[in-house]
Enzyme design. Structure first.
Site, PDB file in Angstrom:
ATOM      1  N   ASP A  92       0.828  -1.211   0.000  1.00  0.00           N
ATOM      2  CA  ASP A  92       0.000   0.000   0.000  1.00  0.00           C
ATOM      3  C   ASP A  92       0.860   1.258   0.000  1.00  0.00           C
ATOM      4  OD1 ASP A  92      -2.186  -1.630  -0.141  1.00  0.00           O
ATOM      5  OD2 ASP A  92      -3.257  -0.727   1.543  1.00  0.00           O
ATOM      6  N   ASN A 124      -2.937  -4.543  -1.207  1.00  0.00           N
ATOM      7  CA  ASN A 124      -4.141  -4.622  -2.039  1.00  0.00           C
ATOM      8  C   ASN A 124      -4.305  -3.401  -2.941  1.00  0.00           C
ATOM      9  OD1 ASN A 124      -4.814  -3.302   0.586  1.00  0.00           O
ATOM     10  ND2 ASN A 124      -6.835  -3.069  -0.336  1.00  0.00           N
ATOM     11  N   HIS A 125      -3.602  -2.308  -2.650  1.00  0.00           N
ATOM     12  CA  HIS A 125      -3.679  -1.131  -3.529  1.00  0.00           C
ATOM     13  C   HIS A 125      -2.692  -1.198  -4.689  1.00  0.00           C
ATOM     14  CE1 HIS A 125      -6.587   1.665  -1.581  1.00  0.00           C
ATOM     15  NE2 HIS A 125      -6.421   0.783  -0.610  1.00  0.00           N
ATOM     16  N   HIS A 173       0.646  -8.399   3.618  1.00  0.00           N
ATOM     17  CA  HIS A 173      -0.081  -7.144   3.756  1.00  0.00           C
ATOM     18  C   HIS A 173      -1.366  -7.308   4.566  1.00  0.00           C
ATOM     19  CE1 HIS A 173      -1.558  -3.155   2.990  1.00  0.00           C
ATOM     20  NE2 HIS A 173      -2.716  -3.676   2.615  1.00  0.00           N
TER      21      HIS A 173
END
Length: 323
Positions: A92, A124-125, A173
């Protein structure tokens, strides 16, 4: 491949660091071909290294940064600029904050400069469907062009997914997956890959611990699952691990323990989005696997940075003797 051949990493790092001490928000406008070169060269390095990294302490572990470039610089000022310290970031890097480009460019530049001492996991980004919406696409389009955003996507699709520090600390993450029975399953994930909507890779980037859940539960995110303390304990016992270290959630003090200190959440973007009054934290792991936390207060507060007392993991963990 001309972009790679002509890449002057030292010059790029120097320019990115020149804004130290400036008023937060000042941009560093690298040349487009330099950024493209950073993406291509770092992608090569990511693919040359395992998708499940096996790392050695000492190192410093950082959680979400989310485009808060001046806070990233503060983290390095506090922890030591590479190569003074070894680093593992948990993903992220982009979206939400105002300077995703500077943030990811400095991190990729350090990865290229110190490939064996500086490590970046996927969050996840670092996924096309997410950073298309939450700011990174718009920043790339405004400051450069859409083609450059697509080059970043190709790079993100090659990031490693998880790391194990000295065979004892599992890092990712998001969190655990009901599909994860063997570490070999992670090693078998082929790159480049997008992040699917479900399954092992999705869960490692998206799942969250939840103290109110027994086993596996539904999540408010609408993606992946939540998991309870018993899931953590069973996972650690099965794989002979001592700690799970993950990011993915804002926590007030920058770090937060779960499941009798068997899991820790790290979040390294203080005063997140300017809306939360949270601190940011970085976890230092020494040669004996003793963990301590370095805290970044929100910049506006003007309070001195604080160092929390050293915290042993579940008693004292001894680093495995090297064979």
């Amino acid at each position: 491949m001309a972009d790679i051949d002509k890449l002057n990493i030292d010059s790029i790092i120097q320019r990115l660091l020149e804004v130290r001490g400036s008023k937060p928000g000042k941009n560093v406008q690298l040349q487009e071909n330099e950024i493209r070169g950073l993406c291509l060269k770092s992608r090569e390095i990511f693919l040359s290294q395992p998708i499940l990294l096996e790392l050695e302490a000492p190192l410093k572990i950082c959680g979400d940064i989310h485009g808060q470039y001046y806070d990233l610089l503060r983290l390095f000022e506090y922890g030591g600029f590479p190569p003074e310290s070894n680093y593992l970031f948990l993903g992220d890097y982009v979206d939400r904050g105002k300077q995703s480009l500077e943030t990811i460019c400095l991190l990729l530049a350090y990865k290229i400069k110190y490939p064996e001492n500086f490590f970046l996991l996927r969050g996840n980004h670092e996924c096309v469907s997410i950073n298309r919406i939450y700011g990174f696409y718009d920043e790339c389009k405004r400051r450069y062009n859409i083609k450059l955003w697509k080059t970043f996507t190709d790079c993100f699709n090659c990031l490693p997914i998880a790391a194990i520090v000295d065979e004892k600390i599992f890092c990712c993450h998001g969190g655990l997956s009901p599909d994860l029975q063997s570490m070999e399953q992670i090693r078998r994930i082929m790159r480049p890959t997008d992040v699917p909507d479900q399954g092992l890779l999705c869960d490692l980037l998206w799942s969250d611990p939840d103290k109110d859940v027994l086993g596996w539960g539904e999540t408010d995110r609408g993606v992946s699952f939540t998991f309870g303390a018993e899931v953590v304990a069973k996972f650690l016992h099965k794989h002979d691990l001592d700690l799970i270290c993950r990011a993915h959630q804002v926590v007030e003090d920058g770090y937060e323990f779960f499941a009798k200190r068997q899991l820790v959440t790290l979040f390294s973007a203080p005063n997140y989005c300017g809306e939360f009054d949270n601190a940011g934290a970085m976890m230092s792991v020494d040669e004996t696997l003793m963990c301590s936390f370095q805290i970044l207060k929100p910049a506006e507060k003007k309070k001195p940075n604080a160092t929390r007392p050293v915290t042993p993991l579940r008693g004292m963990i001894t680093k495995q003797a090297k064979k």
